[in-house]
Scaffold this motif. Structure first.
Motif, PDB file in Angstrom:
ATOM      1  N   PRO A  37      -2.776   3.462  -6.666  1.00  0.00           N
ATOM      2  CA  PRO A  37      -3.886   4.240  -6.106  1.00  0.00           C
ATOM      3  C   PRO A  37      -4.867   4.676  -7.207  1.00  0.00           C
ATOM      4  CG  PRO A  37      -1.959   5.631  -6.324  1.00  0.00           C
ATOM      5  CD  PRO A  37      -1.543   4.271  -6.781  1.00  0.00           C
ATOM      6  N   PRO A  64      -5.856   3.820  -2.148  1.00  0.00           N
ATOM      7  CA  PRO A  64      -5.524   2.524  -2.747  1.00  0.00           C
ATOM      8  C   PRO A  64      -6.730   1.953  -3.494  1.00  0.00           C
ATOM      9  CG  PRO A  64      -4.779   2.640  -0.475  1.00  0.00           C
ATOM     10  CD  PRO A  64      -5.638   3.836  -0.701  1.00  0.00           C
ATOM     11  N   LEU A  87       3.082   6.148   7.535  1.00  0.00           N
ATOM     12  CA  LEU A  87       1.878   5.879   6.739  1.00  0.00           C
ATOM     13  C   LEU A  87       0.668   6.157   7.615  1.00  0.00           C
ATOM     14  CD1 LEU A  87       0.708   4.790   4.054  1.00  0.00           C
ATOM     15  CD2 LEU A  87       0.752   2.494   5.087  1.00  0.00           C
ATOM     16  N   SER A 137      -4.173  10.156  -6.468  1.00  0.00           N
ATOM     17  CA  SER A 137      -3.065  10.546  -5.586  1.00  0.00           C
ATOM     18  C   SER A 137      -2.782  12.030  -5.778  1.00  0.00           C
ATOM     19  CB  SER A 137      -1.810   9.724  -5.886  1.00  0.00           C
ATOM     20  OG  SER A 137      -1.348   9.982  -7.204  1.00  0.00           O
ATOM     21  N   SER A 143      -2.081   8.655   3.638  1.00  0.00           N
ATOM     22  CA  SER A 143      -0.992   9.593   3.329  1.00  0.00           C
ATOM     23  C   SER A 143       0.321   9.045   3.875  1.00  0.00           C
ATOM     24  CB  SER A 143      -1.270  10.974   3.930  1.00  0.00           C
ATOM     25  OG  SER A 143      -1.330  10.915   5.344  1.00  0.00           O
ATOM     26  N   THR A 162       0.829  -1.210   0.000  1.00  0.00           N
ATOM     27  CA  THR A 162       0.000   0.000   0.000  1.00  0.00           C
ATOM     28  C   THR A 162       0.862   1.258   0.000  1.00  0.00           C
ATOM     29  OG1 THR A 162      -1.748  -1.171   1.205  1.00  0.00           O
ATOM     30  CG2 THR A 162      -1.798   1.249   1.245  1.00  0.00           C
ATOM     31  N   ALA A 163       1.892   1.281   0.873  1.00  0.00           N
ATOM     32  CA  ALA A 163       2.779   2.454   0.950  1.00  0.00           C
ATOM     33  C   ALA A 163       3.543   2.643  -0.358  1.00  0.00           C
ATOM     34  CB  ALA A 163       3.751   2.285   2.115  1.00  0.00           C
ATOM     35  N   SER A 174      -0.415  11.824  -0.730  1.00  0.00           N
ATOM     36  CA  SER A 174      -1.641  11.168  -0.292  1.00  0.00           C
ATOM     37  C   SER A 174      -2.268  10.433  -1.474  1.00  0.00           C
ATOM     38  CB  SER A 174      -2.640  12.184   0.274  1.00  0.00           C
ATOM     39  OG  SER A 174      -3.125  13.033  -0.754  1.00  0.00           O
ATOM     40  N   GLY A 175      -3.130   9.446  -1.166  1.00  0.00           N
ATOM     41  CA  GLY A 175      -3.769   8.703  -2.237  1.00  0.00           C
ATOM     42  C   GLY A 175      -4.820   7.742  -1.693  1.00  0.00           C
ATOM     43  N   LEU A 234       1.421   4.189  -3.163  1.00  0.00           N
ATOM     44  CA  LEU A 234       1.238   5.644  -3.103  1.00  0.00           C
ATOM     45  C   LEU A 234       2.375   6.386  -3.823  1.00  0.00           C
ATOM     46  CD1 LEU A 234       0.099   6.209   0.617  1.00  0.00           C
ATOM     47  CD2 LEU A 234      -1.338   6.163  -1.418  1.00  0.00           C
ATOM     48  N   GLN A 235       3.533   5.751  -3.881  1.00  0.00           N
ATOM     49  CA  GLN A 235       4.709   6.417  -4.453  1.00  0.00           C
ATOM     50  C   GLN A 235       4.934   6.062  -5.919  1.00  0.00           C
ATOM     51  OE1 GLN A 235       6.138   8.708  -2.946  1.00  0.00           O
ATOM     52  NE2 GLN A 235       6.803   8.273  -0.873  1.00  0.00           N
ATOM     53  N   LYS A 251      -8.655   7.095   2.209  1.00  0.00           N
ATOM     54  CA  LYS A 251      -7.609   8.088   1.934  1.00  0.00           C
ATOM     55  C   LYS A 251      -6.448   7.895   2.902  1.00  0.00           C
ATOM     56  CE  LYS A 251      -6.771  13.034   1.247  1.00  0.00           C
ATOM     57  NZ  LYS A 251      -7.338  14.391   1.303  1.00  0.00           N
TER      58      LYS A 251
END
Length: 758
Positions: A498, A513, A557, A501, A524, A468-469, A510-511, A472-473, A522
């Motif tokens: 996501p 998934p 996170l 994002s 971040s 998940t983390a 932030s985003g 977001l990137q 939501k």
């Protein structure tokens, strides 16, 4: 005229022909400033170029600018893409600044001035008047015609220059000699043809030496220009890039026909023609002329290569990413050229002096002649002393003092990976009291890895949290983003993309998934510094303490749906650059205080700072607060006295601080935004270059001061001596040529500089 990119206006560069002194520079600059639509203009004597910036929306054309410069009395033409520096310069032997003219003038003048050397021994011999005028006339009116031509143009333009002074002075000596020859046909000792011819000889010699020295100051750019191969081997588009492919299916194309996306074949020993990524092969690449790094760098699949670097032992296939003006080499040349074309602020003093210099000298020469005629009752002595004043006062050295030092200093710095693009840096670097460093990517290698992953969600499903983390990137180029995505790959889990994002400037990202345990919620990923007002801040600090003790960068996170609940703490470790400690030590040797700014927790930042000897650290600093800290440091002296601060950084978030600092230094391994905001760019991204950049800046500034002092002192001393009769016209011409040669030679001493803090 080459047009360069500028977001607000058009910038043009002209090659100017016929400038000889600081007065010429001031006149061309003044003429350009009067053109409607011109916002600013800068003219450089050493590079013989003018840079013109038009106002936004201006309709002024290139032809209009060129025509006005020509009306002012000078030649102007469209500049080549990288100035008027020919990579293989050939200078005509009989050209205006050619050696042939110098040798011929001395050959014709020798029978006139050599008898003077025998006078102290009681031997008084001289050629008959008819032979003297026969030898002197071609020197005066053929070899010296350039002075009449340029001087006449300056008069039409309503101003004076060095050529006008030479033309007036030599004509006076020649005319007096002709008058004496007619009045007293047998009085050889009353003739002064040797004075007028030797003045022209010495000025021609001085111009030849100037041209030769100017070429030497520009060697750095020519060396960079030579790095470009003329052609590139472009593989046919239907060839599949894989091991064992045949390397004979390519076309040899000129560089201007190569496009991004082309596949380029580079054989051992060839120069790489474009910036790109290695698709196949491995080799050692020599980047010394680009980065100053003496040892070849090992490159393999996926590595970046720079156009102009030299391939070693391997066959490479490169995916072209940047060609032509977009390449690193082109940008380096542009930065160096811009620095050499611009003026240091101190040169404004020279401009003010030169604007009134030539008219003042002519007035002084007339007064000298009048006063000597009245008191000595001798027309010939009065004229000769006036001639000496005119010749000794030629402001060549004054006009070359600053640009010659800037060209030599910025050129040698570029050879070792230090690009000084703002001459104002040269005036500020010697005052620096403090150097502030960003941490990540500046003092560290900028390739962090995930070292700690602490689950705060209670799910005990680290893979889902990591996926998940990392999701977001996705798409981010930030070093921490790459570290997270790399950690997910190592854990054999796919990042969850996501559904939406958004970047949080100075905070994180932030985003929402698209799948997994936190689908449609939501989330971040934030820095510790941004969570100070979060109700769970104390808990997060306590859990992250182990990471801080190890000097790690910490991200959290967060679940924004449930009271900003922390889900995981991620600790990143980034290895310090091998030269970081030595870089700080080198600055301490220069008596400069060191500071580090970072968004990491204060304890983690202090641990890193202590390990390399940083004097003061600021942790948990948001990007928009870095500039404010720079301002605080600038007033941090005793009784809030002014301190001069340099900022060293590499990222977008460092740009405000780089612009606020007195001297901004950007690592070229970072972002273009940082490099645009900085006055100095360090090509290797090596922090040890910071002390070297300060050193060469100080040395260049010292040379500027020395040159200006001697140029002013020369004229201040020479004019009274000439007016009082202590300098003959011949000695005045020799001394004038010598002054320009000394100024240029002093500047060229900078070429011997070598980095000492590597």
């Amino acid at each position: 005229m080459s047009q360069q990119k500028d977001t607000n206006s058009s910038i043009f560069t002209l090659d100017i022909d016929g400038m000889t002194c600081a007065s010429c520079v001031a006149r061309v600059e003044k003429a350009l400033d009067r053109i409607p639509g011109v916002e600013a203009a800068s003219v450089n004597l050493a590079t013989e170029q003018a840079k013109v910036r038009l106002e936004p929306g201006s309709t002024t054309s290139a032809e209009e600018i060129i025509n006005l410069v020509q009306k002012t009395g000078y030649g102007a033409k469209i500049s080549s893409p990288h100035g008027n520096l020919d990579p293989n310069p050939t200078h005509a032997f009989w050209g205006s600044d050619g050696l042939g003219r110098v040798l011929l003038s001395f050959a014709l003048s020798a029978p006139l001035f050599l008898p003077m050397f025998f006078m102290p021994f009681g031997i008084h011999w001289a050629l008959a008047p008819k032979w003297q005028i026969l030898l002197a006339t071609p020197v005066q009116f053929i070899l010296g015609w350039r002075f009449y031509k340029a001087g006449f143009k300056s008069v039409l333009a309503g101003a004076g220059n060095m050529d006008l002074l030479v033309a007036l002075g030599t004509s006076a000596a020649y005319g007096l000699s002709v008058y004496q020859m007619i009045a007293s046909p047998h009085a050889n000792h009353e003739l002064y043809f040797e004075g007028s011819t030797v003045i022209i000889c010495m000025v021609l010699l001085g111009k030849w030496l100037e041209a030769r020295a100017k070429r030497q100051t520009s060697e750095a750019i020519r060396a960079l220009q030579k790095l470009w191969p003329e052609n590139a081997k472009v593989l046919n588009s239907n060839i599949e890039i894989k091991e064992g492919i045949a390397f004979d299916q390519y076309r040899e194309l000129p560089l201007d026909q190569v496009f991004p996306g082309d596949h380029i074949l580079v054989l051992p020993g060839e120069r790489i023609p474009v910036d790109g990524l290695i698709l196949l092969g491995n080799s050692h690449i020599d980047e010394s002329l680009l980065t100053g790094e003496s040892d070849p760098v090992k490159k393999s699949l996926g590595a970046k290569v720079i156009g102009g670097s030299l391939n070693g032992e391997g066959v490479l296939i490169i995916d072209a990413k940047a060609v032509g003006v977009e390449s690193v080499l082109s940008k380096i040349i542009t930065l160096v050229e811009d620095a050499q074309t611009q003026k240091a602020p101190i040169h404004k003093l020279v401009d003010r002096v030169s604007a009134i210099f030539v008219p003042s000298v002519i007035i002084i020469a007339l007064l000298t002649g009048l006063i000597n005629w009245i008191y000595l009752d001798s027309v010939s002595i009065a004229i000769l002393r006036s001639v000496s004043v005119l010749v000794i006062a030629c402001p060549c050295a004054l006009g070359l003092a600053t640009p010659a030092a800037i060209m030599a200093g910025t050129g040698v710095a570029a050879r070792f990976g230090i690009l000084i693009k703002d001459p104002q840096v040269l005036e500020l670097a010697h005052r620096l009291n403090i150097v502030a460093f960003d941490k990540t990517g500046t003092l560290t290698i900028g390739k962090p890895q995930v070292l700690e992953f602490i689950d705060l969600s209670g799910t005990k499903d680290n893979n889902s949290l990591l996926a998940t983390a990392a999701g977001l990137q996705m798409g981010s180029e930030h070093p921490l983003a790459k570290a997270l995505i790399g950690a997910a790959k190592l854990a054999d889990t796919n990042p969850i993309p996501p559904s939406q994002s958004a970047a949080l400037p100075g905070v994180g990202i932030s985003g929402v998934p698209s799948s997994g345990p936190w689908a449609n919620q939501k989330l971040s990923l934030q820095s510790i510094a941004s969570l100070e007002n979060n109700p769970h801040y104390s808990e997060i600090l306590a859990k992250a303490q182990h990471c801080f003790n190890q000097g790690q960068t910490v991200s959290v996170l967060m679940n924004a749906e449930i009271s900003s609940l922390p889900l995981a703490i991620i600790g990143f470790g980034d290895e310090l650059k091998s030269s970081a400690k030595a870089a700080i030590s080198a600055l301490h040797q220069l008596h400069i205080r060191t500071v580090m700014l970072s968004g990491d927790n204060a304890a983690a930042v202090k641990r890193v700072g202590d390990s390399i000897g940083i004097d003061e650290v600021f942790g948990q600093v948001l990007p928009n607060n870095k500039a404010e800290i720079i301002r605080q440091l600038q007033s941090s002296g005793k009784d809030q006295s002014r301190q001069y601060v340099a900022m060293v950084g590499d990222g977008v978030n460092d740009a405000p601080a780089l612009a606020t600092a007195d001297v901004g230094m950007a690592m070229s391994t970072g972002t273009d935004v940082a490099m645009q905001a900085a006055g100095i760019t360090l090509i290797r991204g090596d922090p040890s270059l910071v002390a070297d950049a300060i050193d060469i800046s100080k040395r260049t500034w010292k040379k500027i001061q020395q040159n200006l002092f001697w140029a002013f002192a020369f004229n201040a001393t020479g004019i009274p001596l000439a007016a009082l009769g202590y300098l003959s016209p011949m000695l005045a011409g020799s001394a004038m040529a010598l002054s320009s040669f000394c100024v240029l030679s002093n500047a060229l001493l900078l070429k011997r500089w070598r980095p000492t803090h590597r």
